[in-house]
Design a protein around this motif. Structure first.
Motif, mmCIF file in Angstrom:
data_model
loop_
_atom_site.group_PDB
_atom_site.id
_atom_site.type_symbol
_atom_site.label_atom_id
_atom_site.label_comp_id
_atom_site.label_asym_id
_atom_site.label_seq_id
_atom_site.Cartn_x
_atom_site.Cartn_y
_atom_site.Cartn_z
ATOM 1 N N LEU A 68 0.819 -1.193 0.015
ATOM 2 C CA LEU A 68 -0.058 -0.005 0.045
ATOM 3 C C LEU A 68 0.892 1.302 -0.098
ATOM 4 O O LEU A 68 0.528 2.218 -0.680
ATOM 5 C CB LEU A 68 -1.009 0.012 1.148
ATOM 6 N N ILE A 69 1.877 1.322 0.766
ATOM 7 C CA ILE A 69 2.983 2.411 1.087
ATOM 8 C C ILE A 69 3.778 2.664 -0.365
ATOM 9 O O ILE A 69 3.805 3.759 -1.087
ATOM 10 C CB ILE A 69 3.343 2.248 2.307
ATOM 11 N N TYR A 70 3.994 1.674 -0.928
ATOM 12 C CA TYR A 70 4.928 1.675 -1.828
ATOM 13 C C TYR A 70 4.286 1.827 -3.156
ATOM 14 O O TYR A 70 4.666 2.915 -4.052
ATOM 15 C CB TYR A 70 5.687 0.039 -2.464
ATOM 16 N N LEU A 71 3.115 1.691 -3.259
ATOM 17 C CA LEU A 71 2.022 1.914 -4.422
ATOM 18 C C LEU A 71 1.702 3.484 -4.506
ATOM 19 O O LEU A 71 1.547 3.982 -5.482
ATOM 20 C CB LEU A 71 0.879 1.018 -4.595
ATOM 21 N N ASN A 72 1.837 3.937 -3.201
ATOM 22 C CA ASN A 72 1.614 5.324 -2.880
ATOM 23 C C ASN A 72 2.380 6.182 -3.199
ATOM 24 O O ASN A 72 2.508 7.475 -3.194
ATOM 25 C CB ASN A 72 0.385 5.554 -1.740
ATOM 26 N N VAL A 73 3.801 5.789 -2.922
ATOM 27 C CA VAL A 73 5.070 6.260 -3.091
ATOM 28 C C VAL A 73 5.231 6.618 -4.434
ATOM 29 O O VAL A 73 6.055 7.632 -5.089
ATOM 30 C CB VAL A 73 6.348 6.076 -2.256
ATOM 31 N N THR A 74 5.309 5.535 -5.193
ATOM 32 C CA THR A 74 5.838 5.589 -6.662
ATOM 33 C C THR A 74 4.571 6.472 -7.381
ATOM 34 O O THR A 74 3.508 6.323 -7.166
ATOM 35 C CB THR A 74 5.686 4.406 -7.349
ATOM 36 N N PRO A 75 5.157 7.320 -8.462
ATOM 37 C CA PRO A 75 4.030 8.173 -8.950
ATOM 38 C C PRO A 75 3.400 7.585 -10.155
ATOM 39 O O PRO A 75 2.472 8.288 -10.867
ATOM 40 C CB PRO A 75 5.035 9.330 -9.726
ATOM 41 N N TYR A 76 3.729 6.417 -10.513
ATOM 42 C CA TYR A 76 3.069 5.876 -11.506
ATOM 43 C C TYR A 76 2.188 4.646 -10.918
ATOM 44 O O TYR A 76 2.527 4.149 -9.842
ATOM 45 C CB TYR A 76 4.087 5.092 -12.544
ATOM 46 N N HIS A 77 1.181 4.067 -11.665
ATOM 47 C CA HIS A 77 0.298 3.028 -11.077
ATOM 48 C C HIS A 77 0.570 1.715 -11.578
ATOM 49 O O HIS A 77 0.205 1.223 -12.772
ATOM 50 C CB HIS A 77 -1.002 3.445 -11.644
#
Length: 135
Positions: free
Chosen positions: A29-38
């Motif tokens: 959850l955190i990693y996917l929100n830190v990266t600017p791409y989906h």
């Protein structure tokens, strides 16, 4: 019928496994929100670069968590060291992003070389992190 030893240790197994899954979900959850791409959308669209980089990040986080499970005495130890591993893996991503300023465009564009480097950095940091957590 299950041996008595298996039945007596099953609750501990389930507790550690459950905490590990929660840690993994929290990291994701955190990693996917830190990266600017989906990543998930990119992976669903067949983007191999996104799959490689996310796979490296997940494995890089799972290695120290697995090591802590093998060496911890309590669930609090697992959760505490898991949180430390999470922070270190996010920092590894951010450091790689600084070293590769076009990473934010490279992954969505499907460029494998930077994705592979990011995955290897994540795995390397995860391996060192896991070794440092052997106490």
């Amino acid at each position: 019928m299950m041996p008595a030893h298996l039945l007596s240790t099953l609750p501990s197994f389930l507790a550690y496994f459950g905490v590990a899954l929660v840690l993994l979900a929290l990291f994701l959850l955190i990693y996917l929100n830190v990266t600017p791409y989906h990543e998930v959308a990119l992976i669903r669209a067949g983007n191999i670069a996104a799959a490689v980089s996310l796979s490296g990040a997940l494995l890089g986080f799972a290695m120290p968590v697995a090591n802590v499970i093998a060496h911890s005495d309590t669930l609090v130890d697992l959760a505490s060291w898991g949180a430390i591993a999470l922070v270190i893996q996010i920092l590894a991503y951010l450091a790689t992003r600084l070293a590769l300023p076009h990473l934010n465009e490279d992954i969505p564009a499907g460029r494998i070389a930077p994705a592979t480097l990011l995955a290897v950095v994540s795995l390397s940091i995860g391996l060192i992190n896991a070794a440092c957590m052997s106490y």
